[in-house]
Design a protein around this motif. Structure first.
Motif, mmCIF file in Angstrom:
data_model
loop_
_atom_site.group_PDB
_atom_site.id
_atom_site.type_symbol
_atom_site.label_atom_id
_atom_site.label_comp_id
_atom_site.label_asym_id
_atom_site.label_seq_id
_atom_site.Cartn_x
_atom_site.Cartn_y
_atom_site.Cartn_z
ATOM 1 N N THR A 165 -33.455 31.857 15.957
ATOM 2 C CA THR A 165 -32.202 32.205 16.618
ATOM 3 C C THR A 165 -31.377 30.957 16.882
ATOM 4 O O THR A 165 -31.880 29.957 17.399
ATOM 5 C CB THR A 165 -32.472 32.926 17.952
ATOM 6 O OG1 THR A 165 -33.218 34.123 17.693
ATOM 7 C CG2 THR A 165 -31.170 33.284 18.647
ATOM 8 N N ALA A 166 -30.096 31.029 16.514
ATOM 9 C CA ALA A 166 -29.171 29.915 16.727
ATOM 10 C C ALA A 166 -28.402 30.125 18.026
ATOM 11 O O ALA A 166 -27.718 31.138 18.189
ATOM 12 C CB ALA A 166 -28.196 29.821 15.557
ATOM 13 N N THR A 167 -28.526 29.177 18.956
ATOM 14 C CA THR A 167 -27.770 29.231 20.209
ATOM 15 C C THR A 167 -26.805 28.059 20.243
ATOM 16 O O THR A 167 -27.223 26.900 20.111
ATOM 17 C CB THR A 167 -28.709 29.161 21.427
ATOM 18 O OG1 THR A 167 -29.609 30.271 21.399
ATOM 19 C CG2 THR A 167 -27.913 29.194 22.729
ATOM 20 N N LEU A 168 -25.536 28.340 20.369
ATOM 21 C CA LEU A 168 -24.527 27.285 20.428
ATOM 22 C C LEU A 168 -24.627 26.558 21.761
ATOM 23 O O LEU A 168 -24.467 27.160 22.822
ATOM 24 C CB LEU A 168 -23.131 27.895 20.254
ATOM 25 C CG LEU A 168 -21.952 26.915 20.328
ATOM 26 C CD1 LEU A 168 -22.032 25.886 19.202
ATOM 27 C CD2 LEU A 168 -20.633 27.680 20.265
ATOM 28 N N LYS A 174 -19.363 19.603 18.527
ATOM 29 C CA LYS A 174 -18.748 20.904 18.756
ATOM 30 C C LYS A 174 -19.678 22.056 18.369
ATOM 31 O O LYS A 174 -19.619 23.131 18.956
ATOM 32 C CB LYS A 174 -17.438 21.006 17.980
ATOM 33 C CG LYS A 174 -16.365 20.034 18.451
ATOM 34 C CD LYS A 174 -15.102 20.143 17.601
ATOM 35 C CE LYS A 174 -14.043 19.157 18.073
ATOM 36 N NZ LYS A 174 -12.807 19.232 17.239
ATOM 37 N N GLY A 175 -20.514 21.828 17.364
ATOM 38 C CA GLY A 175 -21.397 22.894 16.887
ATOM 39 C C GLY A 175 -22.859 22.659 17.160
ATOM 40 O O GLY A 175 -23.724 23.237 16.494
ATOM 41 N N CYS A 176 -23.157 21.827 18.133
ATOM 42 C CA CYS A 176 -24.550 21.497 18.447
ATOM 43 C C CYS A 176 -25.361 22.789 18.629
ATOM 44 O O CYS A 176 -24.996 23.657 19.418
ATOM 45 C CB CYS A 176 -24.587 20.667 19.721
ATOM 46 S SG CYS A 176 -25.857 19.393 19.782
ATOM 47 N N THR A 177 -26.445 22.902 17.884
ATOM 48 C CA THR A 177 -27.176 24.163 17.814
ATOM 49 C C THR A 177 -28.613 24.015 18.281
ATOM 50 O O THR A 177 -29.366 23.180 17.767
ATOM 51 C CB THR A 177 -27.192 24.694 16.366
ATOM 52 O OG1 THR A 177 -25.851 24.745 15.859
ATOM 53 C CG2 THR A 177 -27.813 26.079 16.302
ATOM 54 N N THR A 178 -28.979 24.805 19.256
ATOM 55 C CA THR A 178 -30.366 24.879 19.711
ATOM 56 C C THR A 178 -31.039 26.031 18.966
ATOM 57 O O THR A 178 -30.553 27.163 18.984
ATOM 58 C CB THR A 178 -30.433 25.107 21.231
ATOM 59 O OG1 THR A 178 -29.989 23.919 21.890
ATOM 60 C CG2 THR A 178 -31.861 25.434 21.682
ATOM 61 N N TRP A 179 -32.146 25.721 18.317
ATOM 62 C CA TRP A 179 -32.878 26.716 17.539
ATOM 63 C C TRP A 179 -34.115 27.159 18.302
ATOM 64 O O TRP A 179 -34.778 26.337 18.943
ATOM 65 C CB TRP A 179 -33.285 26.143 16.180
ATOM 66 C CG TRP A 179 -32.113 25.886 15.279
ATOM 67 C CD1 TRP A 179 -31.457 24.708 15.073
ATOM 68 C CD2 TRP A 179 -31.439 26.862 14.481
ATOM 69 N NE1 TRP A 179 -30.430 24.882 14.196
ATOM 70 C CE2 TRP A 179 -30.385 26.193 13.804
ATOM 71 C CE3 TRP A 179 -31.629 28.228 14.264
ATOM 72 C CZ2 TRP A 179 -29.532 26.844 12.932
ATOM 73 C CZ3 TRP A 179 -30.773 28.886 13.393
ATOM 74 C CH2 TRP A 179 -29.739 28.195 12.735
ATOM 75 N N SER A 180 -34.449 28.436 18.221
ATOM 76 C CA SER A 180 -35.632 28.935 18.917
ATOM 77 C C SER A 180 -36.315 30.023 18.100
ATOM 78 O O SER A 180 -35.673 30.726 17.311
ATOM 79 C CB SER A 180 -35.258 29.476 20.300
ATOM 80 O OG SER A 180 -34.312 30.528 20.202
ATOM 81 N N LEU A 181 -37.603 30.132 18.282
ATOM 82 C CA LEU A 181 -38.381 31.190 17.643
ATOM 83 C C LEU A 181 -39.722 31.322 18.349
ATOM 84 O O LEU A 181 -40.132 30.424 19.091
ATOM 85 C CB LEU A 181 -38.606 30.906 16.154
ATOM 86 C CG LEU A 181 -39.735 29.943 15.749
ATOM 87 C CD1 LEU A 181 -40.099 30.140 14.290
ATOM 88 C CD2 LEU A 181 -39.349 28.503 16.021
ATOM 89 N N LYS A 182 -40.395 32.418 18.070
ATOM 90 C CA LYS A 182 -41.767 32.590 18.543
ATOM 91 C C LYS A 182 -42.703 32.304 17.375
ATOM 92 O O LYS A 182 -42.474 32.763 16.263
ATOM 93 C CB LYS A 182 -41.980 34.010 19.069
ATOM 94 C CG LYS A 182 -41.265 34.279 20.388
ATOM 95 C CD LYS A 182 -41.567 35.671 20.914
ATOM 96 C CE LYS A 182 -40.870 35.900 22.253
ATOM 97 N NZ LYS A 182 -41.137 37.261 22.784
#
Length: 284
Positions: A165-168, A174-182
């Motif tokens: 999942t991409a969270t802005l 400007k587009g810094c993206t935090t990525w997450s998953l299980k």
């Protein structure tokens, strides 16, 4: 004139136009290291000082971040060392459009044939090779790379059993993206987060003509990250979480060495305190 931080000085090895060299990037950023497994499906394939992660499912892989341009070869070597072919990498993702995390992507994309996906707000910077916003170290360009698919906040990138999942979380870019998953860790389910940086790192907070909304964006990101829960935090700069110390403990027999609930919130709290201090100083 604002004081240039030690980090920004190390970062600024070239200035717009490439004619002036201030300082070389830290040697550790390009120091090769052997790849290693973190969870059941996540591997570290970066260098000693800059992270690149390989996430695998059913013999196919997602690669997160390309680090420096000179590190593309060592990253490819690490992928092969794990028993994968370069063409097994089907998707390349980016945390943010700075040279120390995006410069190697152009070569990695060519060599793997992977689809490159990145947040819409960083698309122009990635495709021009020029980060946006005013800094105290100038402009550090990197090889431009075409974004095959622009992503938006909340988008899910899927490959096999992987669901990222991409969270802005903007501010740093400007587009810094935090990525997450299980993912599972020896069979135990873990929430894994790859947080985008919320450090100032030389960004101008006051009078930033290239990024006038930077202060509001940072505050939005502090709030967003502050509500996220993580069992395992995997940053783009491994020293942020003491990743090598974690690995040493795991190698010594601590199977849960990478599991540190609460660590993400501590990182956010430290970064927010530094942000408020810098903002106050710039407003004087």
């Amino acid at each position: 004139m604002r004081k240039i931080s030690a980090f920004a000085l190390a970062l600024a090895f070239s200035i717009s136009g490439g004619a002036c060299a201030i300082a070389a990037p830290p040697a550790i950023w390009s120091q090769p290291t052997k790849p290693f497994k973190i969870t059941d499906n996540i591997y570290y394939v970066g260098t000693k000082g800059l992270a690149s992660y390989l996430l695998v499912s059913d013999g196919k892989a997602i690669l997160l971040d390309g680090t420096l341009a000179k590190n593309a070869g060592p990253i490819e070597d690490n992928i092969r060392a794990l028993g994968f072919k370069l063409e097994d990498v089907k998707i390349i993702l980016n945390s943010h459009a700075h040279y120390d995390h995006a410069a190697g992507i152009a070569q990695l994309k060519r060599d793997t044939g992977a689809t490159f996906m990145a947040m819409e707000q960083d698309k122009r910077a990635l495709e021009s090779g020029t980060p946006e916003g005013d800094t105290n170290y100038g402009i550090i360009r990197f090889p431009a790379v075409k974004v095959d698919k622009a992503l938006h906040d909340g988008d899910v990138v899927a490959l096999g059993q992987l669901r990222m999942t991409a969270t802005l979380t903007p501010g740093h870019t400007k587009g810094c993206t935090t990525w997450s998953l299980k993912d599972t860790d020896e069979g135990t389910e873990r929430q894994v987060i790859f947080p985008c940086s919320v450090s100032i790192a030389g960004n101008a907070l006051v009078g930033n003509k290239g990024y006038p909304g930077i202060v509001a964006d940072f505050r939005t990101s502090f709030e967003r990250l502050g509500t996220m829960k993580a069992d395992i935090v995997l940053p783009s700069h491994p020293q942020v979480t003491g990743l090598w110390e974690q690995k040493a403990r795991r190698d010594a027999g601590d199977k849960a060495a990478f599991v540190q609930p609460g660590l993400l919130h501590k990182i956010v709290e430290r970064s927010q305190a530094a942000f408020e201090k810098e903002l106050k100083a710039e407003q004087k």
